[in-house]
Scaffold this active site. Structure first.
Site, short mmCIF file in Angstrom:
data_model
loop_
_atom_site.label_atom_id
_atom_site.label_comp_id
_atom_site.label_asym_id
_atom_site.label_seq_id
_atom_site.Cartn_x
_atom_site.Cartn_y
_atom_site.Cartn_z
N SER A 131 17.29 -6.06 14.22
CA SER A 131 17.59 -6.67 15.52
C SER A 131 18.95 -6.28 16.08
O SER A 131 19.14 -6.24 17.29
CB SER A 131 17.51 -8.19 15.41
OG SER A 131 18.34 -8.67 14.36
N GLY A 147 13.96 -8.38 13.13
CA GLY A 147 13.37 -9.00 11.94
C GLY A 147 13.01 -8.02 10.85
O GLY A 147 12.54 -8.43 9.78
N ASN A 189 18.47 -8.39 7.08
CA ASN A 189 17.48 -9.46 6.99
C ASN A 189 17.09 -9.74 5.53
O ASN A 189 16.79 -10.88 5.17
CB ASN A 189 16.23 -9.10 7.81
CG ASN A 189 16.50 -9.22 9.30
OD1 ASN A 189 17.05 -10.20 9.77
ND2 ASN A 189 16.14 -8.19 10.04
N ASP A 213 23.90 -17.76 17.75
CA ASP A 213 23.48 -17.85 16.34
C ASP A 213 24.56 -17.38 15.37
O ASP A 213 24.44 -17.56 14.16
CB ASP A 213 22.18 -17.08 16.11
CG ASP A 213 22.30 -15.59 16.44
OD1 ASP A 213 23.43 -15.08 16.62
OD2 ASP A 213 21.25 -14.93 16.53
N HIS A 250 24.12 -12.26 15.77
CA HIS A 250 23.87 -11.10 16.63
C HIS A 250 24.98 -10.93 17.68
O HIS A 250 25.35 -11.90 18.36
CB HIS A 250 22.54 -11.26 17.36
CG HIS A 250 21.36 -11.30 16.44
ND1 HIS A 250 20.84 -12.49 15.97
CD2 HIS A 250 20.62 -10.30 15.90
CE1 HIS A 250 19.81 -12.22 15.17
NE2 HIS A 250 19.66 -10.90 15.12
#
Length: 205
Positions: free
Chosen positions: A33, A70, A99, A180, A183
Site C-alpha cells: 500500500s 495489503g 504487512n 492511521d 501510511h
C-alpha cells in the site's frame, strides 16, 4: 511519388523518438500500500510523481508499478512469475514485508518468500534490488530485531542491493502521515519521490 525532404526528416525524427522511448529500461516495483497510493488518487502517489520526474529528466528507465494494498511477501511470490512472463522487465525492485511484520508473520517465512522471489527473477536474468523495511517498535524488541534483520540477511545471501527504508524520514513527522500513523499522506509523496529518485540514481546509473 517522390517524398518531400521535410516529410522524410519529420518521419526520421518520429522513428528516433519512438526508438528512444521504447529503449527505456523497465523497473518492476512489487510493493504494498505504501507504493500503491493508499488513501489517495494514483496520480498523487510517489510512483506516479517519480515517473513524471524521470520523463522530464529523460532518464533511461521508468517504473512499472505492480503494487497492491495489503500485499504480503506470500502474495508477491504468488504473483511474480505471471507478471514477469507477461511484461518486459529489466530490473525487479521489491518493496514487501511491511504487512507481514504488522501481522506478526514468522521472520523465517518472510525470508523464504523473499529468497524465492529473487531466485525467480534471477532465473530469468533479471537483476533484483530490495527496500529494507521497518515496523513500529510496539511489536517488541526481539521480534522487531529479527524482522529487520531479514532484509540485510537476504541481501547478503543473494548479493543484491539493499535500499534504505524510504519512508523512515516521513514516518517520524505526524503532519506527513495519514490518520492511521502507518501510511504517508499526499503531502509526503513528493518527498518520497525525491528520496527514491536519488536511491535509483545511485543504484542504476
Amino acid at each position: 511519388m517522390k517524398k518531400h525532404p521535410i516529410f522524410t526528416l519529420v518521419f526520421l525524427c518520429y522513428l528516433l523518438s519512438v526508438t528512444t522511448a521504447s529503449a527505456k529500461d523497465s523497473i518492476l516495483l512489487l510493493g504494498d500500500s505504501v507504493s500503491a497510493s493508499y488513501g489517495m488518487q494514483q496520480n498523487e502517489g510517489w510512483v506516479h510523481l517519480l515517473n513524471q520526474q524521470l520523463t522530464e529528466q529523460n532518464a533511461p528507465y521508468e517504473i512499472v508499478n505492480a503494487s497492491i494494498s495489503g500485499e504480503t511477501t506470500t502474495g508477491g511470490l504468488s504473483r511474480l512469475e505471471s507478471i514477469l512472463n507477461k511484461n518486459k522487465v529489466d530490473h525487479l525492485l521489491i518493496e514487501l514485508g511491511g504487512n507481514d511484520g504488522l501481522r506478526g508473520f514468522p521472520p523465517k517465512l518472510i525470508k523464504n518468500n523473499l529468497l524465492q522471489m529473487i531466485d525467480i527473477a534471477k532465473s530469468k536474468n533479471i537483476p533484483v534490488s530490495m527496500f529494507s523495511i521497518k515496523i513500529p517498535p510496539n511489536y517488541g524488541p526481539r521480534y522487531t530485531k529479527m524482522f529487520e534483520e531479514v532484509f540485510s540477511t537476504v541481501a547478503n545471501e543473494k548479493s543484491i542491493k539493499l535500499i534504505p527504508f524510504f519512508v523512515e524520514f516521513v514516518a517520524v513527522k505526524p503532519d506527513l502521515m495519514q490518520a492511521d500513523g502507518i501510511h504517508p499522506n499526499a503531502k509526503a509523496q513528493p518527498i518520497i519521490a525525491d528520496i527514491v529518485r536519488e536511491d535509483l540514481r545511485k543504484l542504476l546509473e
